[in-house]
Scaffold this active site. Sequence first.
Site, PDB file in Angstrom:
ATOM      1  N   ALA A 232       0.834  -1.048  -0.001  1.00 56.64           N
ATOM      2  CA  ALA A 232       0.084   0.173  -0.364  1.00 56.64           C
ATOM      3  C   ALA A 232       1.491   1.281   0.074  1.00 56.64           C
ATOM      4  O   ALA A 232       0.671   1.676  -0.999  1.00 56.64           O
ATOM      5  CB  ALA A 232      -1.255  -0.192   1.442  1.00 56.64           C
ATOM      6  N   ARG A 233       1.345   2.211   1.319  1.00 58.71           N
ATOM      7  CA  ARG A 233       2.588   2.974   1.366  1.00 58.71           C
ATOM      8  C   ARG A 233       3.117   2.761   2.671  1.00 58.71           C
ATOM      9  O   ARG A 233       2.289   1.979   3.103  1.00 58.71           O
ATOM     10  CB  ARG A 233       1.382   4.284   1.666  1.00 58.71           C
ATOM     11  CG  ARG A 233       0.607   4.507   0.421  1.00 58.71           C
ATOM     12  CD  ARG A 233       1.369   5.701  -0.458  1.00 58.71           C
ATOM     13  NE  ARG A 233       0.688   6.249  -1.354  1.00 58.71           N
ATOM     14  CZ  ARG A 233       0.594   5.218  -3.215  1.00 58.71           C
ATOM     15  NH1 ARG A 233       0.838   4.506  -2.690  1.00 58.71           N
ATOM     16  NH2 ARG A 233       0.241   6.044  -3.765  1.00 58.71           N
ATOM     17  N   GLU A 262      11.307   6.627  -0.759  1.00 56.44           N
ATOM     18  CA  GLU A 262      11.965   5.598  -1.809  1.00 56.44           C
ATOM     19  C   GLU A 262      13.062   6.600  -2.757  1.00 56.44           C
ATOM     20  O   GLU A 262      12.801   7.752  -3.519  1.00 56.44           O
ATOM     21  CB  GLU A 262      10.640   5.410  -2.637  1.00 56.44           C
ATOM     22  CG  GLU A 262       9.938   4.373  -1.730  1.00 56.44           C
ATOM     23  CD  GLU A 262       8.599   3.707  -2.159  1.00 56.44           C
ATOM     24  OE1 GLU A 262       8.364   4.361  -3.447  1.00 56.44           O
ATOM     25  OE2 GLU A 262       8.256   3.264  -1.311  1.00 56.44           O
ATOM     26  N   HIS A 283       9.103  -1.100  -4.943  1.00 60.54           N
ATOM     27  CA  HIS A 283       7.504  -0.158  -5.287  1.00 60.54           C
ATOM     28  C   HIS A 283       7.281  -0.910  -6.445  1.00 60.54           C
ATOM     29  O   HIS A 283       6.865   0.316  -7.825  1.00 60.54           O
ATOM     30  CB  HIS A 283       7.537   1.201  -5.061  1.00 60.54           C
ATOM     31  CG  HIS A 283       6.261   1.430  -5.194  1.00 60.54           C
ATOM     32  ND1 HIS A 283       6.360   2.956  -4.678  1.00 60.54           N
ATOM     33  CD2 HIS A 283       4.822   1.427  -5.313  1.00 60.54           C
ATOM     34  CE1 HIS A 283       4.698   3.788  -4.323  1.00 60.54           C
ATOM     35  NE2 HIS A 283       3.976   2.343  -4.727  1.00 60.54           N
TER      36      HIS A 283
END
Length: 329
Positions: A232-233, A262, A283
């Site tokens: 998700a995050r 990131e 990701h």
Amino acid sequence: MDIKKVLVADAVDSACVELLRKYNIEVDCKYKLTEEQLSEEIKAYDALIVRSDTKVTPKVIQAGQRLKVIGRAGAGVDNIDVTAATNRKVVVLNTPGGNAISACELTCALITNLARNVVPASVSLKAGKWDRKLYAGHELYGKTLAIIGLGRIGKEVALRMQAWGMKTIGYDPIVSAEEAKEFNVEYLSYEQIWPKADYITVHTPLIPATRNLINAKVLNSCKNNVKIINVARGGIINESDLLDALKSGKCGGAGIDVYEQEPPTNEVTLQLIAHEKVVATPHLGASTSEAQVRVAVEVSEQLLALTGKCKEYTSTNGVLNRNVLNDSN
């Protein structure tokens, strides 16, 4: 809404540009702009389309004298200052359904990888070893999967993992128990979920209420050997607490696709990625050819819908600050 010129600041599939140009909207693609460069460029445009790389800051928004819409070809809007946009009466929209299947499938892949030690076993075999006993796994059949966030992605994960024989439980503040029951998810509170879960997967936005949602207190409430998945995050799971749980053996493994930073340079994150019980990916949740086309088309369709000139496209389901849109009508 009068949208004549659109700036695409991140690389999106060409389907986005082609669709807008088909309806006589002028589109320019200018990538890797600094904040200063974007602030200068945006003055000439009615709409801005981004993905993840470009940060739409208050300075950029303030400079957009003609700016009416900011669209993100993706699900989150972490890189857009929605408050600043709302204050300037700029509509912010995303493409919430465009990458749901891709993110779901990666989640399922990480769950199955953790169950059968696919990644470490493959690395071991490539190194010339034959460690069958070391990498013995377990079946998913009969195990309990906790899904935090029962929106599009969470629902799709539930349906697929039920096919593996998993029991699905979950929680979402905006999904009712009755709605969850329709796709065979038992609706429970957080306090009820943690001790029951063999696997926990999160599918929520990163907001103050979800930051560090999975932390040391939660992990200590879980079963020994619980597995954690995050596509998700970054920031929903406290990386330091997860690393400690992996080191102590409380957590039996993790599948992580997103990080607080990131690309990651933080020492804790790097240790987490390198941990032998972690399957880590960079990701990749939306990184499929199908998802990239889908989000590109969806963001352009919504821009066209906002113009009110196209009967074929009328949905603006990705608008986040709908009050701005309502005020402009």
